[in-house]
Design a protein around this motif. Structure first.
Motif, PDB file in Angstrom:
ATOM      1  N   LYS A 156       0.566  -1.505   0.073  1.00 32.82           N
ATOM      2  CA  LYS A 156      -0.014  -0.323   0.072  1.00 32.82           C
ATOM      3  C   LYS A 156       0.306   1.661  -0.523  1.00 32.82           C
ATOM      4  N   GLY A 157       2.323   0.973   0.199  1.00 31.59           N
ATOM      5  CA  GLY A 157       3.105   2.361   0.358  1.00 31.59           C
ATOM      6  C   GLY A 157       2.789   3.329  -0.919  1.00 31.59           C
ATOM      7  N   PRO A 158       3.010   3.166  -2.564  1.00 26.05           N
ATOM      8  CA  PRO A 158       3.105   4.689  -3.489  1.00 26.05           C
ATOM      9  C   PRO A 158       2.006   4.776  -3.406  1.00 26.05           C
ATOM     10  N   GLY A 159       0.481   3.966  -2.507  1.00 23.19           N
ATOM     11  CA  GLY A 159      -0.911   4.527  -2.521  1.00 23.19           C
ATOM     12  C   GLY A 159      -1.321   5.881  -1.376  1.00 23.19           C
ATOM     13  N   VAL A 160       0.220   6.439  -0.162  1.00 24.52           N
ATOM     14  CA  VAL A 160       0.251   7.114   0.776  1.00 24.52           C
ATOM     15  C   VAL A 160       1.560   7.822   0.801  1.00 24.52           C
ATOM     16  N   VAL A 161       2.260   7.863  -0.009  1.00 25.56           N
ATOM     17  CA  VAL A 161       4.015   8.683  -0.059  1.00 25.56           C
ATOM     18  C   VAL A 161       3.896  10.410  -1.245  1.00 25.56           C
ATOM     19  N   GLY A 162       2.497   9.256  -1.911  1.00 31.29           N
ATOM     20  CA  GLY A 162       2.667  11.056  -2.836  1.00 31.29           C
ATOM     21  C   GLY A 162       4.174  10.504  -3.445  1.00 31.29           C
ATOM     22  N   GLU A 163       4.404  12.231  -3.655  1.00 34.70           N
ATOM     23  CA  GLU A 163       5.929  12.428  -5.089  1.00 34.70           C
ATOM     24  C   GLU A 163       7.313  12.004  -3.550  1.00 34.70           C
ATOM     25  N   LEU A 164       7.589  11.397  -3.698  1.00 35.64           N
ATOM     26  CA  LEU A 164       8.484  10.583  -3.287  1.00 35.64           C
ATOM     27  C   LEU A 164      10.056  10.866  -3.941  1.00 35.64           C
ATOM     28  N   VAL A 165      11.276  11.650  -2.613  1.00 33.41           N
ATOM     29  CA  VAL A 165      12.152  12.389  -2.363  1.00 33.41           C
ATOM     30  C   VAL A 165      13.374  11.930  -1.537  1.00 33.41           C
ATOM     31  N   PHE A 166      14.332  11.398  -2.052  1.00 34.42           N
ATOM     32  CA  PHE A 166      15.131  10.936  -1.279  1.00 34.42           C
ATOM     33  C   PHE A 166      16.798  11.958  -0.967  1.00 34.42           C
ATOM     34  N   ASP A 167      17.239  11.964   0.584  1.00 35.80           N
ATOM     35  CA  ASP A 167      18.617  12.837   1.028  1.00 35.80           C
ATOM     36  C   ASP A 167      19.485  11.711   1.378  1.00 35.80           C
ATOM     37  N   SER A 168      20.546  11.267   0.806  1.00 35.38           N
ATOM     38  CA  SER A 168      21.517  10.075   2.052  1.00 35.38           C
ATOM     39  C   SER A 168      22.051  11.279   3.291  1.00 35.38           C
ATOM     40  N   LEU A 169      22.103  12.524   2.707  1.00 37.89           N
ATOM     41  CA  LEU A 169      22.771  13.000   4.645  1.00 37.89           C
ATOM     42  C   LEU A 169      23.844  12.883   4.302  1.00 37.89           C
ATOM     43  N   GLY A 170      24.366  12.596   2.708  1.00 37.86           N
ATOM     44  CA  GLY A 170      26.260  12.425   2.835  1.00 37.86           C
ATOM     45  C   GLY A 170      26.572  11.014   3.638  1.00 37.86           C
ATOM     46  N   CYS A 171      26.072   9.907   3.761  1.00 37.26           N
ATOM     47  CA  CYS A 171      26.022   8.936   3.981  1.00 37.26           C
ATOM     48  C   CYS A 171      26.678   8.422   2.296  1.00 37.26           C
ATOM     49  N   ASP A 172      27.792   8.013   1.927  1.00 34.52           N
ATOM     50  CA  ASP A 172      28.095   7.445   0.854  1.00 34.52           C
ATOM     51  C   ASP A 172      28.136   6.165   0.283  1.00 34.52           C
ATOM     52  N   ASP A 173      27.569   5.648  -0.235  1.00 34.06           N
ATOM     53  CA  ASP A 173      27.909   4.686  -1.025  1.00 34.06           C
ATOM     54  C   ASP A 173      28.381   3.360  -0.593  1.00 34.06           C
ATOM     55  N   ASP A 174      30.167   3.247  -0.440  1.00 36.11           N
ATOM     56  CA  ASP A 174      30.568   2.449   0.710  1.00 36.11           C
ATOM     57  C   ASP A 174      29.650   1.934   2.093  1.00 36.11           C
ATOM     58  N   ILE A 175      29.770   2.818   2.668  1.00 37.43           N
ATOM     59  CA  ILE A 175      28.729   2.679   3.867  1.00 37.43           C
ATOM     60  C   ILE A 175      27.214   1.546   3.159  1.00 37.43           C
ATOM     61  N   ALA A 176      26.410   2.616   2.209  1.00 32.87           N
ATOM     62  CA  ALA A 176      25.695   1.515   1.687  1.00 32.87           C
ATOM     63  C   ALA A 176      25.881  -0.283   1.502  1.00 32.87           C
ATOM     64  N   ALA A 177      26.870   0.224   1.233  1.00 32.71           N
ATOM     65  CA  ALA A 177      26.656  -1.710   0.134  1.00 32.71           C
ATOM     66  C   ALA A 177      27.247  -2.055   1.625  1.00 32.71           C
ATOM     67  N   ALA A 178      27.524  -1.930   2.994  1.00 28.30           N
ATOM     68  CA  ALA A 178      27.795  -2.884   3.702  1.00 28.30           C
ATOM     69  C   ALA A 178      26.631  -3.400   4.750  1.00 28.30           C
ATOM     70  N   VAL A 179      25.702  -2.759   4.163  1.00 26.35           N
ATOM     71  CA  VAL A 179      24.069  -3.748   5.162  1.00 26.35           C
ATOM     72  C   VAL A 179      23.751  -3.959   3.431  1.00 26.35           C
ATOM     73  N   PRO A 180      22.681  -5.202   3.752  1.00 31.50           N
ATOM     74  CA  PRO A 180      22.442  -6.200   2.863  1.00 31.50           C
ATOM     75  C   PRO A 180      21.270  -5.613   2.832  1.00 31.50           C
ATOM     76  N   ALA A 181      20.556  -5.440   1.214  1.00 35.63           N
ATOM     77  CA  ALA A 181      19.196  -4.688   1.331  1.00 35.63           C
ATOM     78  C   ALA A 181      18.538  -5.848   1.122  1.00 35.63           C
ATOM     79  N   VAL A 182      17.188  -5.436   0.809  1.00 39.18           N
ATOM     80  CA  VAL A 182      16.017  -6.760   1.624  1.00 39.18           C
ATOM     81  C   VAL A 182      15.125  -6.715  -0.205  1.00 39.18           C
ATOM     82  N   ALA A 183      15.759  -5.745  -0.986  1.00 40.20           N
ATOM     83  CA  ALA A 183      14.709  -5.707  -2.483  1.00 40.20           C
ATOM     84  C   ALA A 183      16.007  -4.884  -3.239  1.00 40.20           C
ATOM     85  N   ILE A 184      16.088  -5.088  -4.531  1.00 47.24           N
ATOM     86  CA  ILE A 184      17.051  -3.823  -5.612  1.00 47.24           C
ATOM     87  C   ILE A 184      16.341  -3.952  -6.841  1.00 47.24           C
ATOM     88  N   ARG A 185      15.749  -1.987  -6.258  1.00 42.83           N
ATOM     89  CA  ARG A 185      14.916  -1.576  -7.606  1.00 42.83           C
ATOM     90  C   ARG A 185      15.221  -1.125  -8.832  1.00 42.83           C
TER      91      ARG A 185
END
Length: 536
Positions: free
Chosen positions: A211-240
């Motif tokens: 139901k997420g896409p029905g309540v989110v509206g426009e979606l904006v993302f900000d990493s707040l400066g978290c770089d790709d190396d840090i993000a890659a160290a935590v397993p994703a549950v899915a790939i968009r």
């Protein structure tokens, strides 16, 4: 529509990261970022609040009267920073705290104190204060619950959410709309209907599926400066995956190619009264690159099919024995569109399963017949013999429920878990349709792909038949099952997005999609050659 227009309307999501996380994983990302970058939690909260304020002003530049609703956790801390930013810019701000100030701790407490120092008058929530504030508010900021919510929304949050949703006021949700589960996209009771959601550090799966896409509206993302190396160290549950990324994986054509190079695809279906389904699948396969498309259907449909689409090779089939010669001529089979669950459909599906060892897509009544076998202790159901990753199942939630012997609510409660159960039980590739379509093969270690394309205009008859044809064309061209399902699924959704931009969602027909898909494929042909498959 020119390609530049296609790019602007369909490719804007490409700036979003591909990894999708659970709420717990994002909190781990947050902790790793703080530790590795030597930044404080309050500093991240300040970045988030300033970013949210900027995006609010971008979306609603004329807004001057704000209502900020804060919970007692870190999501509320973001809200206090937003309120402080708005006050410092000369805006009129009402800030209501849902809970006791004594529950504010750590960074949230420090953000509260910062807001008070900036001149924000934080009031304790009451129904009366909320309704008074909503009268003048031009923008509501939802900073109540965030990603930490796991159980049902309780008082006073449920009353606040009801009042927000009933007011004719713009709403910006911070990180997650309150009431939406960040892990599954289910609604945990009352849920904020946001016009804009800004999320931080890592994308949450629940924003994209269920139901997420029905309540989110426009979606904006900000990493707040978290770089790709840090993000890659935590397993994703899915790939968009969206069309901007997927289109480079579409099979390329040599200038010296001939029709035999692009596969022979057989569509089996179209019982009496359901002939349109097989025809839609066949047209979609022909429009998406299949070299030759055969159709095995009831003899009564042959002349109509040829009148509509003379490029097809159509055979009237009454019995299993008449299907066997066709199975020897083709590279891939689609079985199920309009197949029915009677003796005719049963014998044709059984022939495919016993006599054809190439890639097979099973949909619609083919899935319902599989579900019946699964529930028959005397049958040879799929649960007793794994299908293999050369087989693709494409259930909608109702069909998935029948395949697993559960309810549709069980499927929608946790779509990732349902996908895992289907791929494990049947031992094959599964594409689970719905908002935030998911794809996975039978490898328990593989990460599902979420197809970030499509719209509500696809809620009409025949859309699934077109999807079959798009995937089947790729199977015929030699794509592995999981890659075919992913690429075909993204093209399907992107084609519907193109039609929605040109026509309307309400006026979209399944028969419009094959030509829209062919037009989108033009953009894949004009991009530099990179790879012939999507690897997951």
């Amino acid at each position: 529509m020119a390609e530049s227009a296609i790019d602007s309307s369909l490719l804007k999501k490409s700036a979003l990261p591909r990894a999708l996380y659970s709420g717990h994983a994002v909190r781990e990302l947050d902790a790793r970022y703080i530790a590795q970058a030597q930044v404080t939690g309050l500093a991240l909260m300040q970045r988030a609040g300033r970013s949210a304020f900027r995006h609010a002003m971008r979306r609603w530049p004329a807004v001057r009267h704000w209502l900020v609703l804060c919970g007692t956790g870190n999501n509320g801390g973001d809200g206090f920073i937003i309120a402080a930013q708005a006050v410092q810019q000369g805006h009129d701000v009402r800030c209501l705290l849902l809970g006791d100030t004594g529950k504010l701790q750590g960074d949230a407490r420090r953000a509260y104190e910062e807001a008070r120092q900036a001149g924000v008058a934080v009031e304790t929530f009451s129904d009366t204060l909320l309704h008074q504030a909503l009268v003048n508010a031009q923008l509501v900021v939802d900073a109540m619950l965030g990603t930490g919510l796991t159980g049902a929304v309780r008082a006073p949050y449920d009353a606040a959410i009801d009042a927000i949703n009933q007011a004719e006021t713009a709403v910006m949700a911070v990180d997650m709309p309150s009431g939406l589960c960040s892990d599954t996209g289910t609604l945990l009771g009352k849920t904020v209907q946001a016009d804009l959601t800004i999320t931080f550090i890592g994308l949450k799966l629940g924003l994209f599926t269920g139901k997420g896409p029905g309540v989110v509206g426009e979606l904006v993302f900000d990493s707040l400066g978290c770089d790709d190396d840090i993000a890659a160290a935590v397993p994703a549950v899915a790939i968009r995956l969206d069309w901007a990324t997927a289109r480079v994986g579409w099979p390329k054509r040599s200038p010296t190619a001939h029709k035999g190079d692009f596969g022979r695809v057989l569509v089996i279906g179209g019982d009496l009264g359901m002939g349109g389904a097989a025809l839609l699948a066949a047209e979609a396969a022909a429009r998406s690159g299949a070299g030759m498309v055969f159709v095995a259907t009831q003899p009564e449909h042959v002349s109509g099919y040829l009148a509509r689409r003379p490029e097809l090779i159509v055979r009237g089939v009454r019995h299993r024995s008449e299907l066997l010669p066709l199975l020897e001529q083709v590279d891939a089979v689609i079985v199920g569109p309009g197949l029915g669950q009677g003796p005719w459909g049963q014998q044709l599906l059984q022939a495919v399963r016993t006599e054809f060892d190439g890639p097979v897509l099973i949909d619609a009544d083919g899935l319902n017949l599989l579900a019946k076998e699964q529930g028959d202790p005397d049958g040879n159901g799929a649960g007793k013999r794994k299908l293999g990753n050369h087989v693709v199942l494409t259930p909608h939630p109702g069909e998935a429920a029948r395949l697993l012997g559960c309810s549709v609510a069980d499927i929608e409660r946790d779509r990732i878990r349902a996908l895992d159960s289907l791929s494990n039980r049947y031992g094959c590739v599964v594409l689970l349709k719905g908002a935030g379509t998911l794809v996975k093969n039978a490898d328990s270690a593989s990460v599902p792909t979420l197809i970030d394309a499509g719209n509500a205009g696809m809620a009409s008859g025949g859309m699934g038949d077109v999807l079959c044809g798009l995937i089947g064309a790729l199977l015929g061209q030699g794509q592995e099952g999981v890659s075919a399902a992913i690429l075909g699924g993204v093209l399907h959704g992107a084609s519907a997005d193109l039609l929605a931009a040109e026509l309307s969602m309400a006026g979209m027909l399944a028969g419009d999609l094959p030509l829209a898909a062919a037009r989108l494929l033009k953009s894949s042909e004009t991009r530099p050659d990179t790879t012939g498959a999507v690897h997951v």
